[in-house]
Design an enzyme around this catalytic site. Sequence first.
Site, mmCIF file in Angstrom:
data_model
loop_
_atom_site.group_PDB
_atom_site.id
_atom_site.type_symbol
_atom_site.label_atom_id
_atom_site.label_comp_id
_atom_site.label_asym_id
_atom_site.label_seq_id
_atom_site.Cartn_x
_atom_site.Cartn_y
_atom_site.Cartn_z
ATOM 1 N N ASP A 248 12.163 -78.292 -41.841
ATOM 2 C CA ASP A 248 10.849 -77.650 -41.826
ATOM 3 C C ASP A 248 10.990 -76.188 -42.214
ATOM 4 O OD1 ASP A 248 11.679 -76.380 -39.455
ATOM 5 O OD2 ASP A 248 11.100 -78.173 -38.325
ATOM 6 N N LYS A 270 5.656 -77.886 -40.526
ATOM 7 C CA LYS A 270 4.322 -77.697 -39.977
ATOM 8 C C LYS A 270 4.010 -76.215 -40.056
ATOM 9 C CE LYS A 270 6.173 -79.893 -36.676
ATOM 10 N NZ LYS A 270 6.588 -80.313 -35.349
ATOM 11 N N MET A 383 6.437 -68.225 -30.539
ATOM 12 C CA MET A 383 5.116 -68.550 -31.098
ATOM 13 C C MET A 383 4.028 -67.671 -30.487
ATOM 14 S SD MET A 383 5.588 -72.694 -30.910
ATOM 15 C CE MET A 383 6.472 -72.696 -29.349
HETATM 16 N N1 SAH Z 1 13.642 -74.419 -31.564
HETATM 17 C C1 SAH Z 1 13.392 -73.067 -31.988
HETATM 18 C C2 SAH Z 1 12.011 -72.596 -31.634
HETATM 19 C C3 SAH Z 1 10.918 -73.315 -32.350
HETATM 20 S S1 SAH Z 1 9.346 -72.710 -31.943
HETATM 21 C C4 SAH Z 1 14.467 -72.154 -31.385
HETATM 22 O O1 SAH Z 1 15.211 -72.600 -30.511
HETATM 23 O O2 SAH Z 1 14.566 -71.023 -31.816
HETATM 24 C C5 SAH Z 1 9.023 -71.654 -33.311
HETATM 25 C C6 SAH Z 1 9.095 -70.202 -32.886
HETATM 26 O O3 SAH Z 1 10.439 -69.782 -32.768
HETATM 27 C C7 SAH Z 1 8.502 -69.239 -33.854
HETATM 28 O O4 SAH Z 1 7.090 -69.173 -33.735
HETATM 29 C C8 SAH Z 1 9.133 -67.940 -33.431
HETATM 30 O O5 SAH Z 1 8.519 -67.420 -32.285
HETATM 31 C C9 SAH Z 1 10.516 -68.397 -33.020
HETATM 32 N N2 SAH Z 1 11.499 -68.188 -34.097
HETATM 33 C C10 SAH Z 1 12.234 -69.105 -34.711
HETATM 34 N N3 SAH Z 1 13.061 -68.543 -35.616
HETATM 35 C C11 SAH Z 1 12.822 -67.220 -35.550
HETATM 36 C C12 SAH Z 1 13.353 -66.096 -36.234
HETATM 37 N N4 SAH Z 1 14.308 -66.210 -37.177
HETATM 38 N N5 SAH Z 1 12.878 -64.875 -35.924
HETATM 39 C C13 SAH Z 1 11.934 -64.727 -34.989
HETATM 40 N N6 SAH Z 1 11.394 -65.752 -34.319
HETATM 41 C C14 SAH Z 1 11.828 -66.983 -34.586
#
Ligand code: SAH
Length: 461
Positions: A248, A270, A383
């Site tokens: 994704d 998504k 998020m």
């Molecule tokens: N499973 C993922 C989270 C998924 S929810 C994890 O463990 O990181 C998606 C959210 O993750 C995004 O809206 C943001 O808040 C955060 N996120 C993921 N990658 C990011 C990045 N490189 N920099 C900042 N926020 C990030």
Amino acid sequence: MQYLPVCLQLRNSPVVLVGGGTVATRKARLLLRAGASLNVVAPEIAPELEQLLAEHGGHWQRATYRKTDLDGRVLVIAATPHREINEQVHDDAIALNLPVNVVDSPDLCTFIFPSIVDRDPVIIAISSSGRSPVLARQLRSKIEAMVPGSYGRLAEFAGRLRHRVKEALPAETARRLFWEKAMEGTVAEQVMGGREDRAEALLEDMLKDVEALHCGEVYLIGAGPGDPDLLTFKAVRLLQAADVVLYDRLVSGPILDMARKDAERIYVGKKRDDHAVPQVQINQLLVDLAKQRKRVARLKGGDPFIFGRGGEEIELLARHDVPFQVVPGITAASGAACYSGIPLTHRDHAQSVRFVTGHLKDGSSNLDWPSFQSESETLVFYMGLVGLPLICEQLQLHGRSAATPIALIERATTDDQRVITGTLATMVDIVKREQPKAPTLIMVGGVVELHGELAWFGGTN
Ligand code: SAH
């Protein structure tokens, strides 16, 4: 990519080498090893080169270079100490559309000699595109140490049994799976240990029970927050084994590039409020692909079990008895914290940390706000960009001071990382002005103050 690596078949092909010194000798040795029909043009040559040519059937043309020396050749190398001659050879070769290499002059080369790890017939070529031969050589010594000397023997063995296996397993995917198993397991060990008879017997046993080799499997892989160096060894290994990759938008391009070139890539991303592929459909797709006996890598940003719906994806797999593995990844909070110099805990500022989803349903939030009042707890909102005004407002309403430091980390761990800091009172206006782009992470608490002091990664402000 400035240079495309290719492996040239030079056996009995006419190659011309202009120059006869030590550098030319090195090139001559390599060309003769590849079986080239070598013509060395130089008024004088080093005794070592003369001997080499005598031993391996090369020819020395005792003369200064002339344009006609290139006639009928397939490859041209210039290694004289004279820039004018080298340039002339280059210009003449270009006029004839011949590939040319002028030693130590990248600007006069249409091809370059990479550093080589030689496990003939396995050849590993390393090139820095002419930028840093030292770096390429250092990398070469690392690979030399990593690849056993007997690797060549393994390749010979595989080459010898190729037809036999092709006959037994006409389907390409089944055959690839078979070889992958054979080359990493006991068969390979036997070959490298010099017991080829035993290896061949084992291989025949495997051919009798191929069914067991190719049942599908799903790897739910945490791909980390963006920097490909943050992948785990296991993530890379399984990603490279996969026939199909589902990913994704949180999964960065360089990570996707690590999958096999022939692997099918399916985007199931998504976007906020725009569910490209509904979750139930993704779950079903994983089951269907595995039932087609494919090895499926489902790449998830960060960690699959932190706001990743990883649990839902494997629930259906478990119900259908599809084998799966879950590989943890570095979650965005860890990545963002380390790359922005904001420790999640710190003896002077925070004794605990909490990961919270800031995703709001219908503009409201059912979070347990009163439980967030402890000044000694770091809060990390995933998020949370859309809900930022509500988060700032509710935290203040529930006991956090207006001066509480807050940071928004944009595209953490990537080259585009940006850190925006403020307080619960000021952040909403700052973010309006700065217009950060997704994905972003919000951190709240005293640890944010350490950012100025501890940040080391570029792209911060
Ligand atoms: N499973 C993922 C989270 C998924 S929810 C994890 O463990 O990181 C998606 C959210 O993750 C995004 O809206 C943001 O808040 C955060 N996120 C993921 N990658 C990011 C990045 N490189 N920099 C900042 N926020 C990030």
